[in-house]
Design a protein around this motif. Sequence first.
Motif, PDB file in Angstrom:
ATOM      1  N   VAL A 129      11.522  66.822  20.715  1.00 24.51           N
ATOM      2  CA  VAL A 129      11.039  68.197  20.629  1.00 24.51           C
ATOM      3  C   VAL A 129      12.096  69.101  21.235  1.00 24.51           C
ATOM      4  N   ILE A 130      12.425  70.174  20.531  1.00 26.97           N
ATOM      5  CA  ILE A 130      13.400  71.134  21.022  1.00 26.97           C
ATOM      6  C   ILE A 130      12.738  72.500  21.104  1.00 26.97           C
ATOM      7  N   PHE A 131      12.666  73.037  22.311  1.00 24.81           N
ATOM      8  CA  PHE A 131      12.156  74.392  22.506  1.00 24.81           C
ATOM      9  C   PHE A 131      13.326  75.359  22.383  1.00 24.81           C
ATOM     10  N   GLY A 132      13.199  76.317  21.465  1.00 25.13           N
ATOM     11  CA  GLY A 132      14.279  77.250  21.200  1.00 25.13           C
ATOM     12  C   GLY A 132      14.750  77.085  19.772  1.00 25.13           C
ATOM     13  N   SER A 133      15.261  78.168  19.205  1.00 28.87           N
ATOM     14  CA  SER A 133      15.702  78.114  17.806  1.00 28.87           C
ATOM     15  C   SER A 133      17.071  78.747  17.617  1.00 28.87           C
ATOM     16  N   GLY A 134      17.842  78.869  18.698  1.00 30.70           N
ATOM     17  CA  GLY A 134      19.172  79.441  18.620  1.00 30.70           C
ATOM     18  C   GLY A 134      20.246  78.393  18.421  1.00 30.70           C
ATOM     19  N   PRO A 135      21.510  78.780  18.610  1.00 35.81           N
ATOM     20  CA  PRO A 135      22.626  77.848  18.404  1.00 35.81           C
ATOM     21  C   PRO A 135      22.534  76.590  19.266  1.00 35.81           C
ATOM     22  N   GLN A 136      22.032  76.711  20.487  1.00 36.31           N
ATOM     23  CA  GLN A 136      21.950  75.535  21.348  1.00 36.31           C
ATOM     24  C   GLN A 136      20.904  74.542  20.852  1.00 36.31           C
ATOM     25  N   ALA A 137      19.858  75.023  20.211  1.00 36.24           N
ATOM     26  CA  ALA A 137      18.866  74.106  19.635  1.00 36.24           C
ATOM     27  C   ALA A 137      19.510  73.250  18.559  1.00 36.24           C
ATOM     28  N   LEU A 138      20.245  73.885  17.670  1.00 35.79           N
ATOM     29  CA  LEU A 138      20.935  73.144  16.617  1.00 35.79           C
ATOM     30  C   LEU A 138      21.995  72.217  17.199  1.00 35.79           C
ATOM     31  N   GLY A 139      22.761  72.711  18.167  1.00 33.41           N
ATOM     32  CA  GLY A 139      23.805  71.891  18.781  1.00 33.41           C
ATOM     33  C   GLY A 139      23.246  70.673  19.485  1.00 33.41           C
ATOM     34  N   HIS A 140      22.106  70.820  20.142  1.00 28.83           N
ATOM     35  CA  HIS A 140      21.510  69.674  20.835  1.00 28.83           C
ATOM     36  C   HIS A 140      20.938  68.666  19.852  1.00 28.83           C
ATOM     37  N   ALA A 141      20.400  69.139  18.739  1.00 33.74           N
ATOM     38  CA  ALA A 141      19.937  68.202  17.718  1.00 33.74           C
ATOM     39  C   ALA A 141      21.103  67.389  17.174  1.00 33.74           C
ATOM     40  N   GLU A 142      22.210  68.042  16.907  1.00 37.13           N
ATOM     41  CA  GLU A 142      23.380  67.339  16.385  1.00 37.13           C
ATOM     42  C   GLU A 142      23.907  66.328  17.397  1.00 37.13           C
ATOM     43  N   SER A 151      13.988  59.964  14.075  1.00 34.21           N
ATOM     44  CA  SER A 151      13.418  60.180  12.746  1.00 34.21           C
ATOM     45  C   SER A 151      12.581  61.449  12.658  1.00 34.21           C
ATOM     46  N   SER A 152      12.244  62.051  13.802  1.00 36.28           N
ATOM     47  CA  SER A 152      11.397  63.243  13.784  1.00 36.28           C
ATOM     48  C   SER A 152      11.845  64.222  14.860  1.00 36.28           C
ATOM     49  N   VAL A 153      12.092  65.456  14.467  1.00 42.58           N
ATOM     50  CA  VAL A 153      12.444  66.520  15.408  1.00 42.58           C
ATOM     51  C   VAL A 153      11.502  67.694  15.183  1.00 42.58           C
ATOM     52  N   THR A 154      10.900  68.173  16.257  1.00 42.32           N
ATOM     53  CA  THR A 154      10.037  69.346  16.204  1.00 42.32           C
ATOM     54  C   THR A 154      10.725  70.501  16.911  1.00 42.32           C
ATOM     55  N   VAL A 155      10.885  71.607  16.232  1.00 41.91           N
ATOM     56  CA  VAL A 155      11.475  72.818  16.806  1.00 41.91           C
ATOM     57  C   VAL A 155      10.344  73.765  17.178  1.00 41.91           C
ATOM     58  N   VAL A 156      10.324  74.192  18.440  1.00 41.72           N
ATOM     59  CA  VAL A 156       9.287  75.100  18.925  1.00 41.72           C
ATOM     60  C   VAL A 156       9.937  76.435  19.260  1.00 41.72           C
ATOM     61  N   GLY A 157       9.501  77.491  18.594  1.00 39.85           N
ATOM     62  CA  GLY A 157      10.093  78.804  18.813  1.00 39.85           C
ATOM     63  C   GLY A 157       9.062  79.900  18.927  1.00 39.85           C
ATOM     64  N   ARG A 158       9.498  81.043  19.424  1.00 41.95           N
ATOM     65  CA  ARG A 158       8.594  82.185  19.515  1.00 41.95           C
ATOM     66  C   ARG A 158       8.357  82.805  18.149  1.00 41.95           C
ATOM     67  N   ARG A 159       9.382  82.795  17.305  1.00 46.99           N
ATOM     68  CA  ARG A 159       9.279  83.390  15.969  1.00 46.99           C
ATOM     69  C   ARG A 159       9.272  82.282  14.924  1.00 46.99           C
ATOM     70  N   ALA A 160       8.239  82.270  14.102  1.00 49.90           N
ATOM     71  CA  ALA A 160       8.066  81.195  13.122  1.00 49.90           C
ATOM     72  C   ALA A 160       9.248  81.116  12.164  1.00 49.90           C
ATOM     73  N   GLU A 161       9.736  82.249  11.714  1.00 51.11           N
ATOM     74  CA  GLU A 161      10.828  82.242  10.742  1.00 51.11           C
ATOM     75  C   GLU A 161      12.094  81.619  11.320  1.00 51.11           C
ATOM     76  N   ALA A 162      12.424  81.977  12.566  1.00 59.21           N
ATOM     77  CA  ALA A 162      13.627  81.422  13.198  1.00 59.21           C
ATOM     78  C   ALA A 162      13.471  79.927  13.430  1.00 59.21           C
ATOM     79  N   ALA A 163      12.282  79.502  13.854  1.00 58.98           N
ATOM     80  CA  ALA A 163      12.045  78.079  14.080  1.00 58.98           C
ATOM     81  C   ALA A 163      12.157  77.292  12.779  1.00 58.98           C
ATOM     82  N   ARG A 164      11.617  77.847  11.681  1.00 59.03           N
ATOM     83  CA  ARG A 164      11.715  77.162  10.390  1.00 59.03           C
ATOM     84  C   ARG A 164      13.161  77.052   9.919  1.00 59.03           C
ATOM     85  N   SER A 165      13.916  78.109  10.113  1.00 63.35           N
ATOM     86  CA  SER A 165      15.325  78.091   9.707  1.00 63.35           C
ATOM     87  C   SER A 165      16.100  77.023  10.461  1.00 63.35           C
TER      88      SER A 165
END
Length: 315
Positions: A129-142, A151-165
């Motif tokens: 699970v990654i809280f946050g949807s900015g560059p560091q969220a993507l970098g930590h997933a990588e 096999s499963s990553v959940t992104v938790v964000g304040r804004r649904a659109e940013a989290a989905r992206s």
Amino acid sequence: MQQPRWVDAATVRRSLSPDRARRLIRRELADGLDPAADPARLAVPAGDGQLLVMPSTNRRAAGVKVLSVAPGNPARGLDRIQAVYVLLDADTLTPSVLVDGTAVTSLRTPAVSAVAIEALAPAEVESAVIFGSGPQALGHAEALLAIRHTSSVTVVGRRAEAARSTAQRISGLASTHRLTARALTVDDPQVEAAVREAQVVVTATSAATPVLGDDWVADGACVVAIGSHEPHRRELGSALLGRSLVVVEDLGTAHREAGDVILAAAQGALDWDDVRTLQDVVLGRVARATDRPNVFKSVGMAWQDLVIAEQLARP
């Protein structure tokens, strides 16, 4: 004086992979680098945020990162953190290379976290699970996917659109196995269940108060908190730190900047004598806990930037 060579963000990403950055950071710690040798970070209020200056030296080179943290920038379509890095010759202190410091930060922060995850997370990480949807969220997933077949990553964000992206971008990172990435908002009741099932939890937010429940994290799981470098801000609650093995980059730096740890200790939930360093973990002086959570609280240090900049400066 010869003009310093410029290394832009695209060159940073092309020249150094997240996993190579992890191995460089780990090697420095294993070879005896002393994180406590870094001077304290200089932080000055500026505009709507802060101006930070982070110098570091070693026997080969010297360098300094100048960065700004502007909390209002994402709403303007700009990065919250912007920076430039200056690498200097060790003997003459002549500036030799200028590097996009934002790209350096985006690379080295997940690299440091990956060193901790490699040692403190279970060998099998099915879900994260990654809280946050900015560059560091993507970098930590990588960085995570480079060391664990998650096999499963959940992104938790304040804004649904940013989290989905961000979730969509993460889903495209796995090239060797199937990966499902989904997005949740912070108020979604499914967040708690996702954290309880996760073997790795990353908090990469700008929050000033805890973003997850103290009792949500399973024993043996690894939590990495990277969102704050100020003594009055935290992403994790006192009770979570009090029941966890807590690891920091450097004790002196943590005393100054690691609000999650500072506040937990001030509230009597945690004893500073029980806090260990990442170097302790790398050198095998501390083993990951299986009967309680493992928490790595990172604030980012100048020596880490210097390690990355030195590598980027090589022909």
